[in-house]
Design a protein around this motif. Structure first.
Motif, mmCIF file in Angstrom:
data_model
loop_
_atom_site.group_PDB
_atom_site.id
_atom_site.type_symbol
_atom_site.label_atom_id
_atom_site.label_comp_id
_atom_site.label_asym_id
_atom_site.label_seq_id
_atom_site.Cartn_x
_atom_site.Cartn_y
_atom_site.Cartn_z
ATOM 1 N N THR A 341 50.610 44.486 35.189
ATOM 2 C CA THR A 341 49.246 44.750 35.659
ATOM 3 C C THR A 341 49.343 45.414 37.021
ATOM 4 N N TRP A 342 48.224 46.032 37.434
ATOM 5 C CA TRP A 342 48.190 46.787 38.686
ATOM 6 C C TRP A 342 46.858 46.534 39.364
ATOM 7 N N VAL A 343 46.859 46.398 40.651
ATOM 8 C CA VAL A 343 45.622 46.147 41.391
ATOM 9 C C VAL A 343 45.825 46.599 42.833
ATOM 10 N N LEU A 344 44.786 47.193 43.412
ATOM 11 C CA LEU A 344 44.872 47.628 44.811
ATOM 12 C C LEU A 344 43.837 46.944 45.709
ATOM 13 N N SER A 345 42.736 46.474 45.127
ATOM 14 C CA SER A 345 41.695 45.843 45.939
ATOM 15 C C SER A 345 41.079 44.679 45.177
ATOM 16 N N ASN A 346 40.548 43.726 45.908
ATOM 17 C CA ASN A 346 39.703 42.678 45.331
ATOM 18 C C ASN A 346 38.879 42.074 46.471
ATOM 19 N N HIS A 347 38.169 40.993 46.177
ATOM 20 C CA HIS A 347 37.234 40.418 47.148
ATOM 21 C C HIS A 347 37.928 39.572 48.213
#
Ligand code: GLC
Length: 568
Positions: A341-347
């Motif tokens: 999985t890949w992610v660059l931003s969240n809360h």
């Protein structure tokens, strides 16, 4: 360009090789809706479920496969809903269960799946179980659902151990007995309004099986599991002797409350519950661990289906470091049969349109304010963010987007102190700004009150004046906007089957360039992806540009720009 060779790294196991099926969550692009800041239909300045329903067409147009909804359950909102008082009801702030059902049906009708947030490590102190626990005597069954302990020292005046809250300050709060004398202490790894459950208690385990079934029966496609590395604590709750100074949630997993072996049994149990349902329901772990190898332990075949790739999110804007974390991810996750999985931003983190231009370290959750060191230059941040997303959305596996990143929203750095609401800010006396800067309600319409977020112009956090130019309706009109970049990337990713692709590195551009080809095998040439993180433009191979993070002449890739091409 100079010597270009295409050479697969043999250490990479392409996704698909160990993948038993073609379940949707292996390749999905999942968009995080943070309900209180997405769209407000009721006009109280806090987003709600009817606001989400009203904007599903925009998400469909954007081209996402699924939505992850942050908590909307009954909650006193001391941690923006991550303090749950009733896991099986909607907070009136966000609407009703009927609004939820309507939203779910409308999303499904548009082909958008919905995963909801599950918060099993702790409840709110307003949960009926915690109120019962406070009213009950030490040693009672009601107290055994949480972690109550006697204090240390004379009169039990000292907390039972030295653990610290992730939000700052001690992880223990002392209770008061009915006769006003000081009582036992209870553990809260987060705010004092978020008491930790005792997961060795079968009643707690059974409660959560019931909660899973409640939402699965309503038709949700899965769960994002909050603090999935924290549920089990070392027996005896020994003092934490840190090997490394710093924030325990940044991945220092040696703490006696993170990444204990026992958590995996819980997820095996939940895996069996989900397997009773049709339709490939999925569990995604929010587990902050220092390496992708550790993270992959949460997605072994009989556990969760996905885990957030936080080592990828934490990687700075540096080509060798990015290549390394991509290569490790494409080895470690498929090795246990899971998608990367890949992610660059969240809360919980500084938005990547600001973070990638920070010049000082900013630990997860600490946030930035006007006097933080290493302030980002907005143009540099946005340019890098667009390039980073262009790289991310080409990668095989599943990707997470956070609402507003498709508008290129930066972190709001200058929120006034009296507007801030993150418990981190209060628990550290303003020393850590916390996460409010990435949670400001998003701008839909430049000329409307609250930029179209709320009909009456209310907004629970103030929106910056500069956001008029970032509003979605303005970006709709501009083919070079971040919104159009995201749309183009998502449409091309789908057309080229990139989520299910295999990745081969392209060598020869130098250390500061990320270059790879990704293909499904059914598309003959595949897509060539090149990101220039060096300090000078690079010459591109001949071919057709499919998408680029910035407009350029098609031949010379400028600094901090990424491109997708059909080369050849
Ligand atoms: C997770 C959530 C965060 C919350 C914390 C406590 O890290 O993402 O927002 O504050 O857990 O529930």
């Amino acid at each position: 360009m100079t010597s270009q060779t295409t050479s697969p790294l043999t250490s990479l196991a392409p996704i698909g090789e160990n993948s038993p099926g073609a379940e949707w969550w292996r390749t999905a692009v999942i968009y995080q809706v943070y309900p209180r800041s997405f769209a407000d239909a009721s006009g109280d300045g806090i987003g709600d479920l009817r606001g989400v329903t009203a904007h599903l067409s925009d998400l469909q147009e954007l081209g996402v496969d699924a939505v992850w909804l942050s908590p909307f359950y009954r909650s006193p909102q001391h941690d923006a809903g991550y303090d749950v008082a009733d896991y099986c009801d909607v907070d009136p702030l966000f609407g009703t269960l009927a609004d939820f059902d309507e939203m779910l049906a409308a999303a499904h009708a548009r082909g958008i799946r919905i995963i909801v947030d599950l918060v099993p490590n702790h409840s709110s102190d307003q949960h009926v179980w915690f109120r019962e626990a406070l009213a009950a005597a030490p040693g009672s069954a009601a107290r055994a659902r949480y972690l109550f302990r006697d204090g240390r020292g004379e009169g039990g005046d000292l907390p039972p151990n030295n653990w610290e809250s992730v939000f700052g300050g001690p992880a223990w709060t002392r209770t008061t007995n009915p006769d006003d004398t000081p009582g036992q202490w209870y553990l809260h790894l987060f705010d004092s309004t978020q008491p930790d459950f005792d997961w060795s208690n079968p009643e707690v385990q059974e409660q959560f099986r019931g909660i899973l079934r409640f939402w699965l029966d309503r038709g949700v496609d899965g769960f994002r599991v909050d603090v999935a590395h924290g549920l089990i604590k070392t027996d005896g709750l020994p003092d934490h002797v840190p090997a490394v100074d710093g924030d325990s949630m940044g991945g220092h997993d040696e703490a006696p409350y993170w990444a204990q072996d026992g958590v995996h049994e819980i997820y095996r149990d939940w895996h069996r519950v989900l397997a009773e349902y049709d339709g490939d329901r999925a569990l995604c772990a929010e587990a902050w661990l220092p390496t992708v190898d550790r993270t992959a332990e949460w997605v072994r075949p009989d556990e969760m289906h996905q885990a957030f790739n936080f080592p990828y999110l934490m990687t700075e804007w540096d080509a060798p470091a990015i290549r390394e974390v991509i290569a490790e991810s494409l080895r470690a996750f498929p090795a246990v049969g899971a998608p990367a999985t890949w992610v660059l931003s969240n809360h919980d983190v500084v938005r990547h349109a600001s973070r990638l231009a920070l010049t000082a370290e900013n630990p997860q959750g600490h946030g930035i304010g006007p006097d933080s060191p290493g302030q980002p230059i907005p143009e540099v941040g946005l340019r890098r963010a667009r390039a980073a997303t262009t790289v991310m959305l080409a990668l095989p596996g599943s990707a997470y987007l956070y609402q507003g990143e498709e508008l290129g929203l930066p972190e709001v750095i200058d929120l006034p102190g009296d507007a801030r609401q993150d418990p981190t800010w209060f628990r550290t006396d303003g020393e850590r700004y916390g996460r409010d800067g990435c949670r400001v309600p998003i701008p839909w319409t430049a000329d409307a009150p609250a930029y179209g977020f709320s009909p009456g112009g209310e907004s629970w956090l103030p929106q910056p004046a500069e956001w008029a130019t970032l509003a979605r309706d303005v970006q709709e009109q501009d083919p070079e906007s971040t919104l159009w970049l995201y749309r183009t990337l998502l449409a091309t990713r789908r057309a080229e089957g990139l989520g299910a692709g295999r990745l081969e590195w392209t060598l020869g551009y130098g250390d500061d360039v990320i270059a790879f080809r990704t293909s499904t095998g059914s598309v003959t040439e595949g897509v060539t992806v090149i990101a220039n993180i060096s300090d000078a433009p690079i010459e591109l191979p001949h071919g057709t540009v499919l998408a680029a993070s910035e407009a350029f002449d098609g031949a010379h890739l400028p600094v901090d720009v990424a491109v997708w091409m059909h080369a050849g």
